[in-house]
Design a protein around this motif. Structure first.
Motif, PDB file in Angstrom:
ATOM      1  N   LEU A 127      64.986  16.931  32.352  1.00  0.00           N
ATOM      2  CA  LEU A 127      65.783  18.073  31.884  1.00  0.00           C
ATOM      3  C   LEU A 127      67.207  17.666  31.533  1.00  0.00           C
ATOM      4  CD1 LEU A 127      64.626  20.752  34.504  1.00  0.00           C
ATOM      5  CD2 LEU A 127      63.760  20.390  32.186  1.00  0.00           C
ATOM      6  N   TYR A 128      67.670  16.551  32.110  1.00  0.00           N
ATOM      7  CA  TYR A 128      69.022  16.031  31.881  1.00  0.00           C
ATOM      8  C   TYR A 128      70.064  17.089  32.233  1.00  0.00           C
ATOM      9  CZ  TYR A 128      66.581  12.221  29.643  1.00  0.00           C
ATOM     10  OH  TYR A 128      65.753  11.160  29.397  1.00  0.00           O
ATOM     11  N   THR A 129      69.926  17.579  33.483  1.00  0.00           N
ATOM     12  CA  THR A 129      70.880  18.534  34.022  1.00  0.00           C
ATOM     13  C   THR A 129      71.465  17.973  35.314  1.00  0.00           C
ATOM     14  OG1 THR A 129      69.107  19.654  35.236  1.00  0.00           O
ATOM     15  CG2 THR A 129      69.666  20.527  33.052  1.00  0.00           C
ATOM     16  N   SER A 130      72.573  18.513  35.734  1.00  0.00           N
ATOM     17  CA  SER A 130      73.211  18.083  36.984  1.00  0.00           C
ATOM     18  C   SER A 130      72.255  18.255  38.163  1.00  0.00           C
ATOM     19  CB  SER A 130      74.489  18.887  37.236  1.00  0.00           C
ATOM     20  OG  SER A 130      75.496  18.500  36.339  1.00  0.00           O
ATOM     21  N   TRP A 131      72.335  17.336  39.122  1.00  0.00           N
ATOM     22  CA  TRP A 131      71.546  17.258  40.342  1.00  0.00           C
ATOM     23  C   TRP A 131      70.151  16.669  40.117  1.00  0.00           C
ATOM     24  CZ3 TRP A 131      74.241  17.565  44.603  1.00  0.00           C
ATOM     25  CH2 TRP A 131      75.432  18.305  44.591  1.00  0.00           C
ATOM     26  N   GLU A 132      69.812  16.369  38.882  1.00  0.00           N
ATOM     27  CA  GLU A 132      68.546  15.683  38.619  1.00  0.00           C
ATOM     28  C   GLU A 132      68.710  14.213  39.009  1.00  0.00           C
ATOM     29  OE1 GLU A 132      65.469  16.028  34.994  1.00  0.00           O
ATOM     30  OE2 GLU A 132      67.327  14.997  34.470  1.00  0.00           O
ATOM     31  N   THR A 133      67.676  13.618  39.633  1.00  0.00           N
ATOM     32  CA  THR A 133      67.769  12.217  40.054  1.00  0.00           C
ATOM     33  C   THR A 133      67.258  11.278  38.971  1.00  0.00           C
ATOM     34  OG1 THR A 133      65.609  12.337  41.143  1.00  0.00           O
ATOM     35  CG2 THR A 133      67.549  12.770  42.503  1.00  0.00           C
ATOM     36  N   HIS A 134      67.960  10.157  38.820  1.00  0.00           N
ATOM     37  CA  HIS A 134      67.583   9.114  37.866  1.00  0.00           C
ATOM     38  C   HIS A 134      67.676   7.763  38.570  1.00  0.00           C
ATOM     39  CE1 HIS A 134      67.536  11.320  33.915  1.00  0.00           C
ATOM     40  NE2 HIS A 134      68.078  12.225  34.717  1.00  0.00           N
ATOM     41  N   LEU A 135      66.789   6.854  38.183  1.00  0.00           N
ATOM     42  CA  LEU A 135      66.750   5.530  38.803  1.00  0.00           C
ATOM     43  C   LEU A 135      67.583   4.517  38.027  1.00  0.00           C
ATOM     44  CD1 LEU A 135      62.930   5.409  39.585  1.00  0.00           C
ATOM     45  CD2 LEU A 135      64.730   5.301  41.313  1.00  0.00           C
ATOM     46  N   TYR A 136      68.177   3.604  38.790  1.00  0.00           N
ATOM     47  CA  TYR A 136      68.897   2.477  38.184  1.00  0.00           C
ATOM     48  C   TYR A 136      68.766   1.286  39.132  1.00  0.00           C
ATOM     49  CZ  TYR A 136      72.632  -0.452  36.315  1.00  0.00           C
ATOM     50  OH  TYR A 136      73.351  -1.501  35.793  1.00  0.00           O
ATOM     51  N   LEU A 137      68.097   0.222  38.653  1.00  0.00           N
ATOM     52  CA  LEU A 137      67.840  -0.974  39.454  1.00  0.00           C
ATOM     53  C   LEU A 137      67.192  -0.645  40.801  1.00  0.00           C
ATOM     54  CD1 LEU A 137      70.998  -3.141  38.664  1.00  0.00           C
ATOM     55  CD2 LEU A 137      68.646  -3.503  37.858  1.00  0.00           C
ATOM     56  N   GLY A 138      66.283   0.338  40.776  1.00  0.00           N
ATOM     57  CA  GLY A 138      65.497   0.666  41.958  1.00  0.00           C
ATOM     58  C   GLY A 138      66.111   1.687  42.889  1.00  0.00           C
ATOM     59  N   ARG A 139      67.331   2.124  42.614  1.00  0.00           N
ATOM     60  CA  ARG A 139      67.985   3.115  43.473  1.00  0.00           C
ATOM     61  C   ARG A 139      68.079   4.449  42.763  1.00  0.00           C
ATOM     62  NH1 ARG A 139      73.463   1.014  46.089  1.00  0.00           N
ATOM     63  NH2 ARG A 139      73.070   2.872  47.377  1.00  0.00           N
ATOM     64  N   GLU A 140      67.972   5.531  43.538  1.00  0.00           N
ATOM     65  CA  GLU A 140      68.077   6.868  42.973  1.00  0.00           C
ATOM     66  C   GLU A 140      69.534   7.317  42.937  1.00  0.00           C
ATOM     67  OE1 GLU A 140      65.616   9.716  44.973  1.00  0.00           O
ATOM     68  OE2 GLU A 140      64.002   9.466  43.502  1.00  0.00           O
TER      69      GLU A 140
ATOM     70  N   SER B  47      83.795  10.699  25.731  1.00  0.00           N
ATOM     71  CA  SER B  47      82.452  10.632  26.318  1.00  0.00           C
ATOM     72  C   SER B  47      82.260   9.305  27.051  1.00  0.00           C
ATOM     73  CB  SER B  47      81.380  10.780  25.236  1.00  0.00           C
ATOM     74  OG  SER B  47      81.449  12.060  24.644  1.00  0.00           O
ATOM     75  N   SER B  48      81.663   9.376  28.241  1.00  0.00           N
ATOM     76  CA  SER B  48      81.462   8.158  29.031  1.00  0.00           C
ATOM     77  C   SER B  48      80.382   8.378  30.080  1.00  0.00           C
ATOM     78  CB  SER B  48      82.766   7.747  29.718  1.00  0.00           C
ATOM     79  OG  SER B  48      83.165   8.746  30.653  1.00  0.00           O
ATOM     80  N   ILE B  49      79.827   7.256  30.569  1.00  0.00           N
ATOM     81  CA  ILE B  49      78.875   7.277  31.688  1.00  0.00           C
ATOM     82  C   ILE B  49      79.288   6.179  32.649  1.00  0.00           C
ATOM     83  CG2 ILE B  49      76.479   6.965  32.434  1.00  0.00           C
ATOM     84  CD1 ILE B  49      75.522   7.948  29.797  1.00  0.00           C
ATOM     85  N   LYS B  50      79.363   6.514  33.927  1.00  0.00           N
ATOM     86  CA  LYS B  50      79.692   5.514  34.934  1.00  0.00           C
ATOM     87  C   LYS B  50      79.046   5.878  36.255  1.00  0.00           C
ATOM     88  CE  LYS B  50      84.150   7.734  35.950  1.00  0.00           C
ATOM     89  NZ  LYS B  50      85.617   7.548  36.000  1.00  0.00           N
ATOM     90  N   ILE B  51      78.768   4.856  37.046  1.00  0.00           N
ATOM     91  CA  ILE B  51      78.217   5.083  38.381  1.00  0.00           C
ATOM     92  C   ILE B  51      79.373   5.263  39.344  1.00  0.00           C
ATOM     93  CG2 ILE B  51      76.974   4.006  40.291  1.00  0.00           C
ATOM     94  CD1 ILE B  51      75.081   2.774  38.282  1.00  0.00           C
ATOM     95  N   LYS B  52      79.333   6.338  40.085  1.00  0.00           N
ATOM     96  CA  LYS B  52      80.380   6.654  41.057  1.00  0.00           C
ATOM     97  C   LYS B  52      79.699   7.022  42.360  1.00  0.00           C
ATOM     98  CE  LYS B  52      84.754   9.183  41.325  1.00  0.00           C
ATOM     99  NZ  LYS B  52      85.642  10.168  40.646  1.00  0.00           N
ATOM    100  N   GLY B  53      79.693   6.063  43.314  1.00  0.00           N
ATOM    101  CA  GLY B  53      78.981   6.283  44.566  1.00  0.00           C
ATOM    102  C   GLY B  53      77.486   6.345  44.304  1.00  0.00           C
ATOM    103  N   ARG B  54      76.846   7.452  44.683  1.00  0.00           N
ATOM    104  CA  ARG B  54      75.415   7.644  44.432  1.00  0.00           C
ATOM    105  C   ARG B  54      75.179   8.580  43.253  1.00  0.00           C
ATOM    106  NH1 ARG B  54      71.896   5.560  48.102  1.00  0.00           N
ATOM    107  NH2 ARG B  54      70.530   5.785  46.299  1.00  0.00           N
ATOM    108  N   ASN B  55      76.206   8.739  42.404  1.00  0.00           N
ATOM    109  CA  ASN B  55      76.094   9.609  41.241  1.00  0.00           C
ATOM    110  C   ASN B  55      76.163   8.805  39.937  1.00  0.00           C
ATOM    111  OD1 ASN B  55      76.081  11.729  43.005  1.00  0.00           O
ATOM    112  ND2 ASN B  55      78.152  12.437  42.532  1.00  0.00           N
ATOM    113  N   ILE B  56      75.467   9.297  38.925  1.00  0.00           N
ATOM    114  CA  ILE B  56      75.683   8.833  37.553  1.00  0.00           C
ATOM    115  C   ILE B  56      76.507   9.925  36.888  1.00  0.00           C
ATOM    116  CG2 ILE B  56      74.625   8.274  35.333  1.00  0.00           C
ATOM    117  CD1 ILE B  56      72.171   7.273  36.801  1.00  0.00           C
ATOM    118  N   GLU B  57      77.763   9.634  36.674  1.00  0.00           N
ATOM    119  CA  GLU B  57      78.713  10.621  36.165  1.00  0.00           C
ATOM    120  C   GLU B  57      78.766  10.573  34.643  1.00  0.00           C
ATOM    121  OE1 GLU B  57      83.331  10.688  36.535  1.00  0.00           O
ATOM    122  OE2 GLU B  57      82.527  11.449  38.440  1.00  0.00           O
ATOM    123  N   VAL B  58      78.395  11.668  34.006  1.00  0.00           N
ATOM    124  CA  VAL B  58      78.360  11.752  32.543  1.00  0.00           C
ATOM    125  C   VAL B  58      79.442  12.729  32.079  1.00  0.00           C
ATOM    126  CG1 VAL B  58      76.964  12.304  30.516  1.00  0.00           C
ATOM    127  CG2 VAL B  58      75.881  11.329  32.555  1.00  0.00           C
TER     128      VAL B  58
END
Length: 266
Positions: A110-123, A135-146
């Protein structure tokens, strides 16, 4: 026959004319089935593509897309073909089950907030911020911030982000493993990385290895397993005993990571 053509074409014409005359003489029209067939075993059904040709033995092939191809001698009846397929039923099921592990899951995102996505095996939890900022995407803690100015851009942004990270992370692993395989006197002629719907990787007969960019979602060891698997195909194109012996030699615990890949992404 047209003798002005080259020898290879002439041979094909000779073979074709001989084949037509022979089958007409034998009156075996029922064995000249070329096309899709279906066979039922208990409650399970298999569709396969049948090609009847001049050959001694029947050959069954299961492709990575889990399609079944059968090449049969022209004199073999439909009943005999079905009988031989049924004898190989367990093997066909095993091959299809094996290849299914390389089919990525198709969970609707759905590509909405609180949806989980995997990156290198971690959720990671998707955190979408609609803003007029760049516009940007970055990993911040356990979040993928878009950060985006339009919510409908999120899916394309994430796909592009996965693709870029796959190139940065997967390509160095690929070439490192390729160096290991040089001891076997083989090296891929090319390497491609792209998003694929049905496979994690492939090795062409021209020795070009293609990997699914979505492997970036899996742990590093799973990525290494797929790369090793495809490199083994440079030496053994089919999944023979020698293929698995080589794969085990290169990665002793490959079954563990294969199962991990199946659970996470398949």
């Amino acid at each position: 026959l047209r003798w002005d053509k080259d020898w290879n074409e002439m041979r094909l014409l000779i073979r074709r004319n001989w084949f037509i005359n022979w089958t007409h003489h034998m009156n075996c029209q029922d064995t000249l089935q070329i096309g899709s067939e279906t066979i039922l075993y208990w409650t399970r059904e298999i569709s396969y593509f049948l090609v009847c040709e001049m050959r001694k033995n029947l050959r069954i092939t299961v492709t990575p897309e889990m399609s079944v191809f059968v090449k049969a001698p022209v004199e073999l009846s439909s009943e005999m073909i079905h009988e031989k397929i049924l004898k190989k039923w367990a093997w066909i099921m095993k091959q299809r089950e094996y290849f299914s592990a390389f089919h990525p899951r198709k969970t609707k995102r759905l590509y909405t907030s609180w949806e989980t996505h995997l990156y290198l095996g971690r959720e990671y939890i998707l955190d979408i911020q609609v803003s007029n900022k760049k516009s940007s995407i970055k990993i911040k803690g356990r979040n993928i911030e878009v950060t985006t100015n339009k919510i409908e851009n999120v899916e394309k942004m994430i796909d592009k982000w996965y693709q870029e990270n796959a190139k940065d992370k997967i390509e160095p692993i690929f070439w490192k493993i390729s160096e290991r395989f040089q001891k076997n006197w083989v090296t891929p002629s090319g390497f491609k990385l792209r998003k694929m719907e049905n496979r994690w990787g492939s090795c062409s007969r021209k020795w070009v290895i293609t990997l699914n960019s979505l492997l970036i979602q899996a742990p590093k060891a799973c990525i290494e397993y797929v790369i090793i698997h495809e490199h083994c195909h440079l030496i053994h194109f089919d999944h023979t005993k020698k293929f698995y012996e080589l794969q085990t030699k290169e990665m002793k615990d490959w079954q563990k990571w294969k199962e991990k890949l199946e659970k996470l992404l398949a």
